[in-house]
Design a protein around this motif. Sequence first.
Motif, short mmCIF file in Angstrom:
data_model
loop_
_atom_site.label_atom_id
_atom_site.label_comp_id
_atom_site.label_asym_id
_atom_site.label_seq_id
_atom_site.Cartn_x
_atom_site.Cartn_y
_atom_site.Cartn_z
N LEU A 184 0.82 -1.21 0.00
CA LEU A 184 0.00 0.00 0.00
C LEU A 184 0.86 1.26 0.00
O LEU A 184 0.43 2.32 -0.46
CB LEU A 184 -0.93 0.00 1.22
N SER A 185 2.08 1.12 0.52
CA SER A 185 3.02 2.25 0.53
C SER A 185 3.86 2.31 -0.74
O SER A 185 4.75 3.15 -0.85
CB SER A 185 3.95 2.15 1.74
N SER A 186 3.60 1.39 -1.68
CA SER A 186 4.36 1.31 -2.94
C SER A 186 5.86 1.21 -2.69
O SER A 186 6.66 1.92 -3.29
CB SER A 186 4.04 2.53 -3.82
N ASP A 187 6.23 0.30 -1.79
CA ASP A 187 7.64 0.10 -1.42
C ASP A 187 8.05 -1.33 -1.80
O ASP A 187 7.93 -2.25 -0.98
CB ASP A 187 7.81 0.33 0.07
N PRO A 188 8.52 -1.54 -3.04
CA PRO A 188 8.88 -2.90 -3.49
C PRO A 188 9.94 -3.57 -2.63
O PRO A 188 9.85 -4.78 -2.38
CB PRO A 188 9.38 -2.67 -4.92
N ALA A 189 10.94 -2.81 -2.20
CA ALA A 189 12.02 -3.41 -1.40
C ALA A 189 11.49 -3.93 -0.07
O ALA A 189 11.84 -5.03 0.37
CB ALA A 189 13.13 -2.39 -1.18
N ALA A 190 10.65 -3.15 0.58
CA ALA A 190 10.07 -3.57 1.86
C ALA A 190 9.14 -4.75 1.66
O ALA A 190 9.10 -5.68 2.49
CB ALA A 190 9.33 -2.40 2.51
N ALA A 191 8.37 -4.74 0.57
CA ALA A 191 7.46 -5.85 0.29
C ALA A 191 8.26 -7.14 0.09
O ALA A 191 7.85 -8.21 0.58
CB ALA A 191 6.63 -5.54 -0.95
N ARG A 192 9.37 -7.06 -0.62
CA ARG A 192 10.21 -8.24 -0.83
C ARG A 192 10.78 -8.73 0.51
O ARG A 192 10.75 -9.93 0.80
CB ARG A 192 11.34 -7.93 -1.79
N GLU A 193 11.28 -7.81 1.33
CA GLU A 193 11.87 -8.20 2.61
C GLU A 193 10.84 -8.88 3.51
O GLU A 193 11.12 -9.92 4.12
CB GLU A 193 12.43 -6.96 3.31
N CYS A 194 9.65 -8.31 3.59
CA CYS A 194 8.59 -8.89 4.42
C CYS A 194 8.15 -10.25 3.91
O CYS A 194 7.87 -11.17 4.69
CB CYS A 194 7.39 -7.95 4.49
N THR A 195 8.10 -10.39 2.59
CA THR A 195 7.69 -11.66 1.99
C THR A 195 8.73 -12.75 2.26
O THR A 195 8.38 -13.88 2.61
CB THR A 195 7.48 -11.50 0.47
N VAL A 196 9.99 -12.42 2.11
CA VAL A 196 11.06 -13.38 2.39
C VAL A 196 11.00 -13.85 3.84
O VAL A 196 11.07 -15.06 4.13
CB VAL A 196 12.45 -12.76 2.08
N GLU A 197 10.83 -12.92 4.77
CA GLU A 197 10.74 -13.27 6.18
C GLU A 197 9.54 -14.17 6.46
O GLU A 197 9.61 -15.13 7.23
CB GLU A 197 10.66 -12.00 7.04
N HIS A 198 8.43 -13.86 5.81
CA HIS A 198 7.20 -14.63 6.00
C HIS A 198 7.35 -16.06 5.48
O HIS A 198 6.97 -17.02 6.17
CB HIS A 198 6.05 -13.93 5.28
N ILE A 199 7.91 -16.22 4.30
CA ILE A 199 8.07 -17.56 3.72
C ILE A 199 9.03 -18.40 4.55
O ILE A 199 8.76 -19.58 4.83
CB ILE A 199 8.56 -17.47 2.25
N LEU A 200 10.13 -17.82 4.97
CA LEU A 200 11.09 -18.56 5.79
C LEU A 200 10.49 -18.94 7.15
O LEU A 200 10.76 -20.01 7.69
CB LEU A 200 12.37 -17.74 5.99
N SER A 201 9.66 -18.06 7.69
CA SER A 201 8.97 -18.35 8.95
C SER A 201 8.03 -19.54 8.79
O SER A 201 7.98 -20.44 9.64
CB SER A 201 8.18 -17.12 9.41
N ALA A 202 7.28 -19.57 7.68
CA ALA A 202 6.39 -20.69 7.40
C ALA A 202 7.18 -21.98 7.24
O ALA A 202 6.74 -23.06 7.68
CB ALA A 202 5.58 -20.41 6.14
N GLY A 203 8.36 -21.88 6.64
CA GLY A 203 9.22 -23.05 6.49
C GLY A 203 9.66 -23.63 7.82
O GLY A 203 9.73 -24.86 8.00
N GLN A 204 9.93 -22.77 8.80
CA GLN A 204 10.34 -23.23 10.12
C GLN A 204 9.20 -23.99 10.80
O GLN A 204 9.43 -25.01 11.48
CB GLN A 204 10.77 -22.04 10.99
#
Length: 213
Positions: A184-204
């Motif tokens: 919503l803030s149009s921040d691609p870098a932050a969106a990528r960082e949050c997504t990576v953290e989320h996917i790795l968390s689900a993996g754990q």
Amino acid sequence: MSTAFLSTADMLASELKNLINNGSLRDGDRLVERDLASQFSVSRIPLREAIQKLEREGLVDVYRNRGAVVRTLTVNDIDEIYQLRALLEGDAIFQSLQYMDSETLTRAELVHKLLGNATESTQQGLYNREFHELLYRKCKNQRLLNMINELREQIERYELLQHRLLSETLKFQDEHAHILRACLSSDPAAARECTVEHILSAGQILKKYIINR
């Protein structure tokens, strides 16, 4: 794609995939061609093609003496899959956000709310998948999206069988909220960082299930 345009082998592969994901075919179970051909009223030729397709997708292993069996994923397999998912899905949302429209974001907000209110694990899984697909859909790289889907399908049976989405919904919702806020803030870098953290968390979470099963 409409099933009208799918080959018999593709439809059989889809049916076998459903049997694996819903637990009718479990880890290590043999896919006996004779029995399956009778069950689906088909010849063995398209059935073998379907099994080969599932082998390419990482859902079954084929052995010379045992035939095809449902693949059992190890902790190392989970690590590899989720590391790849994190890289690919992070890149997908980064690319997608550059072309994101307000309609897609509004839909993602709605699905986020629906997921938060859902109490049944299957419905939660559907909303979770839709949330991510909405945020990746504007990515211009279809091969990237196909690879993400194939990796998801390799572990989908564990996500469905463990019913952990129900107990982890608040955690997932918090992580989804961070992803959505970045979009919503149009921040691609932050969106990528949050997504990576989320996917790795689900993996754990899934790794703990694999270890304790």
